[in-house]
Design an enzyme around this catalytic site. Structure first.
Site, PDB file in Angstrom:
ATOM      1  N   CYS A 111       0.822  -1.227   0.000  1.00 14.26           N
ATOM      2  CA  CYS A 111       0.000   0.000   0.000  1.00 14.26           C
ATOM      3  C   CYS A 111       0.853   1.272   0.000  1.00 14.26           C
ATOM      4  CB  CYS A 111      -0.945   0.005   1.186  1.00 14.26           C
ATOM      5  SG  CYS A 111      -1.974  -1.462   1.259  1.00 14.26           S
ATOM      6  N   HIS A 247      -3.204   7.198   2.232  1.00 21.68           N
ATOM      7  CA  HIS A 247      -3.687   5.888   1.805  1.00 21.68           C
ATOM      8  C   HIS A 247      -5.016   5.613   2.506  1.00 21.68           C
ATOM      9  CE1 HIS A 247      -4.193   1.734   1.094  1.00 21.68           C
ATOM     10  NE2 HIS A 247      -3.770   1.332   2.285  1.00 21.68           N
ATOM     11  N   ASN A 277     -10.265  -0.231   0.437  1.00 20.04           N
ATOM     12  CA  ASN A 277      -8.812  -0.091   0.403  1.00 20.04           C
ATOM     13  C   ASN A 277      -8.292  -0.665  -0.919  1.00 20.04           C
ATOM     14  OD1 ASN A 277      -6.061  -0.514   0.655  1.00 20.04           O
ATOM     15  ND2 ASN A 277      -6.159  -1.224   2.778  1.00 20.04           N
TER      16      ASN A 277
HETATM   17  O1  UT7 Z   1      -3.483  -1.012   3.796  1.00 19.46           O
HETATM   18  C1  UT7 Z   1      -3.263  -1.471   5.091  1.00 19.46           C
HETATM   19  C2  UT7 Z   1      -4.151  -2.653   5.250  1.00 19.46           C
HETATM   20  N1  UT7 Z   1      -4.751  -2.944   6.483  1.00 19.46           N
HETATM   21  C3  UT7 Z   1      -5.324  -2.089   7.349  1.00 19.46           C
HETATM   22  O2  UT7 Z   1      -5.275  -0.906   7.266  1.00 19.46           O
HETATM   23  C4  UT7 Z   1      -6.038  -2.722   8.497  1.00 19.46           C
HETATM   24  C5  UT7 Z   1      -5.945  -1.942   9.777  1.00 19.46           C
HETATM   25  N2  UT7 Z   1      -6.813  -2.521  10.765  1.00 19.46           N
HETATM   26  C6  UT7 Z   1      -8.162  -2.296  10.745  1.00 19.46           C
HETATM   27  O3  UT7 Z   1      -8.636  -1.545   9.928  1.00 19.46           O
HETATM   28  C7  UT7 Z   1      -8.994  -2.951  11.805  1.00 19.46           C
HETATM   29  O4  UT7 Z   1      -8.158  -3.645  12.705  1.00 19.46           O
HETATM   30  C8  UT7 Z   1     -10.050  -3.931  11.211  1.00 19.46           C
HETATM   31  C9  UT7 Z   1     -11.124  -3.134  10.508  1.00 19.46           C
HETATM   32  C10 UT7 Z   1      -9.390  -4.894  10.247  1.00 19.46           C
HETATM   33  C11 UT7 Z   1     -10.691  -4.733  12.337  1.00 19.46           C
HETATM   34  O5  UT7 Z   1     -11.278  -3.872  13.286  1.00 19.46           O
HETATM   35  P1  UT7 Z   1     -11.008  -4.103  14.821  1.00 19.46           P
HETATM   36  O6  UT7 Z   1     -11.785  -3.079  15.544  1.00 19.46           O
HETATM   37  O7  UT7 Z   1      -9.528  -4.119  15.049  1.00 19.46           O
HETATM   38  O8  UT7 Z   1     -11.675  -5.516  15.061  1.00 19.46           O
HETATM   39  P2  UT7 Z   1     -11.000  -6.835  15.639  1.00 19.46           P
HETATM   40  O9  UT7 Z   1     -10.033  -7.430  14.673  1.00 19.46           O
HETATM   41  O10 UT7 Z   1     -10.528  -6.556  17.016  1.00 19.46           O
HETATM   42  O11 UT7 Z   1     -12.253  -7.788  15.732  1.00 19.46           O
HETATM   43  C12 UT7 Z   1     -13.320  -7.528  16.640  1.00 19.46           C
HETATM   44  C13 UT7 Z   1     -14.361  -8.605  16.468  1.00 19.46           C
HETATM   45  C14 UT7 Z   1     -13.781 -10.018  16.511  1.00 19.46           C
HETATM   46  O12 UT7 Z   1     -14.747 -10.840  17.152  1.00 19.46           O
HETATM   47  P3  UT7 Z   1     -14.558 -11.226  18.711  1.00 19.46           P
HETATM   48  O13 UT7 Z   1     -13.240 -11.944  18.771  1.00 19.46           O
HETATM   49  O14 UT7 Z   1     -14.560  -9.938  19.449  1.00 19.46           O
HETATM   50  O15 UT7 Z   1     -15.740 -12.081  18.964  1.00 19.46           O
HETATM   51  C15 UT7 Z   1     -13.700 -10.418  15.064  1.00 19.46           C
HETATM   52  O16 UT7 Z   1     -13.772 -11.827  14.879  1.00 19.46           O
HETATM   53  O17 UT7 Z   1     -14.972  -8.484  15.185  1.00 19.46           O
HETATM   54  C16 UT7 Z   1     -14.912  -9.753  14.503  1.00 19.46           C
HETATM   55  N3  UT7 Z   1     -14.835  -9.485  13.072  1.00 19.46           N
HETATM   56  C17 UT7 Z   1     -15.917  -9.255  12.327  1.00 19.46           C
HETATM   57  N4  UT7 Z   1     -17.245  -9.236  12.623  1.00 19.46           N
HETATM   58  C18 UT7 Z   1     -18.096  -8.951  11.628  1.00 19.46           C
HETATM   59  C19 UT7 Z   1     -13.725  -9.384  12.290  1.00 19.46           C
HETATM   60  N5  UT7 Z   1     -14.095  -9.104  11.025  1.00 19.46           N
HETATM   61  C20 UT7 Z   1     -15.448  -9.014  11.032  1.00 19.46           C
HETATM   62  C21 UT7 Z   1     -16.398  -8.729  10.033  1.00 19.46           C
HETATM   63  N6  UT7 Z   1     -17.704  -8.705  10.369  1.00 19.46           N
HETATM   64  N7  UT7 Z   1     -16.052  -8.476   8.759  1.00 19.46           N
END
Ligand code: UT7
Length: 320
Positions: A111, A247, A277
């Protein structure tokens, strides 16, 4: 000699997919995706692929710059999703454009790729090696996305953005590029090279895997640090910056960067809601939209910044 962007173009994927569409294939919801990321739709490519989208964006950038492709000296394509190991994607674009006088090669920095490619172009222009360079960011991430992994598949989109840069006497252009290979596994996609003639193993397709929270923490720390370093080295105050064009990975990351820099979020334009993204393409797509909407005036000072797999990150200060 300094570097000035003289034309922009973009080509998002042709097929719009909503959060609701994704909720039909993985356990997710519009509410979750939108509140955590700001994404409402993403555009996926069903035909053109990386080089096709890149060539379309490039044609528009050349038209916008009022330059004939034959006048290009170099084509740089930032991508993580080339269609071939070789020929490189930039050579495919060169052929599609008829840019017969241009050298062409790809840059791989996920990215951050567009930011790294733009700085590479800037160095060639500053040294006098070349005069007109096409810099493209293009990614067809839907082809390396695991559509069963809700943690990643809701985030990404396909697209390409391009700029033509030219050596000019006036203006300003400075940049910083950084990398931390120790954190490579935080955001990765294996190459499809597992095949082995001794074991008889068949090559397997690689997919994106990510520790989202680690990437989030990395971005909100390193991006403001990098921008602050750039501004302080160039003795430019925040008040002189019209826009920070970052980005487009997550609306919350952009808001957190604005907060850490103590700058109003209105100075951080966003189109993540529409495109998701798009990796190396996100910054030039946004630049192109702003250019075509007349939001940029000559002399505006802009900060561009990217971050992503590698880990890599970097920023550029330029005058429009
Ligand atoms: O270009 C660079 C590329 N990457 C990025 O920029 C990613 C940067 N990170 C992020 O944007 C965030 O970390 C995410 C959007 C990917 C995730 O958000 P988060 O607030 O960090 O969520 P999390 O990973 O802590 O997950 C929270 C919960 C989990 O469930 P439990 O364990 O709390 O029960 C996940 O399993 O949300 C769950 N989860 C989802 N639920 C519904 C993860 N993905 C999803 C989904 N829909 N798509």
């Amino acid at each position: 000699m300094t570097t000035r962007i003289i034309g922009t173009g973009s080509c998002p994927g042709d097929h719009v997919v909503s959060n609701g569409d994704l909720a039909k294939i993985v356990e997710t919801s519009h509410e979750w995706i939108y509140t955590r990321t700001g994404i409402q739709t993403r555009h996926l490519s069903t035909g053109l692929g990386t080089s096709g989208m890149a060539a379309e964006a490039a044609k528009l950038a050349c038209d916008n710059a009022n330059i004939n492709p034959e006048d290009l000296d170099l084509i740089l394509l930032a991508t993580s999703t080339p269609e071939y190991c070789f020929p490189n994607g930039a050579c495919q674009v060169q052929e599609k454009l008829g840019a017969v006088n241009a050298a062409a090669f790809d840059i791989s920095a996920a990215c951050s790729g567009f930011i790294f490619a733009l700085q590479t172009a800037g160095s060639f222009l500053a040294s006098g090696t070349f005069r007109n360079i096409l810099v493209i960011g293009a990614d067809d991430l839907s082809k390396i996305t695991d559509w069963g992994d809700r943690g990643t598949c809701v985030l990404f989109g396909d697209g390409a953005g391009a700029v033509v840069v030219r050596a000019e006497e006036t203006g300003c252009f400075h940049g910083i590029m950084k990398a931390d290979g120790k954190k490579g596994k935080v955001l990765s996609c294996p190459a499809r090279s597992e095949g082995n003639f001794l074991t008889g193993k068949t090559p397997e397709m690689g997919y994106i895997s990510m520790d989202g929270q680690e990437v989030f923490k990395f971005a909100v720390k390193k991006v403001p640090e990098c921008i602050s370093q750039l501004l302080s080295e160039q003795k430019i105050s925040k008040e002189e910056i019209r826009y920070y064009i970052l980005h487009q990975a997550n609306k919350r990351i952009l808001e957190a960067v604005a907060k850490r820099l103590d700058e109003p979020v209105e100075k951080f334009p966003m189109n993540i809601g529409e495109y998701g993204n798009t990796s190396a393409a996100s910054i030039p797509i946004l630049l192109d939209e702003m250019n075509r909407e007349g939001k940029l005036d000559r002399g505006d000072k802009l900060v561009l910044a990217g971050f992503g797999g590698g880990l890599t990150w970097g920023s550029v200060l330029l005058e429009w």
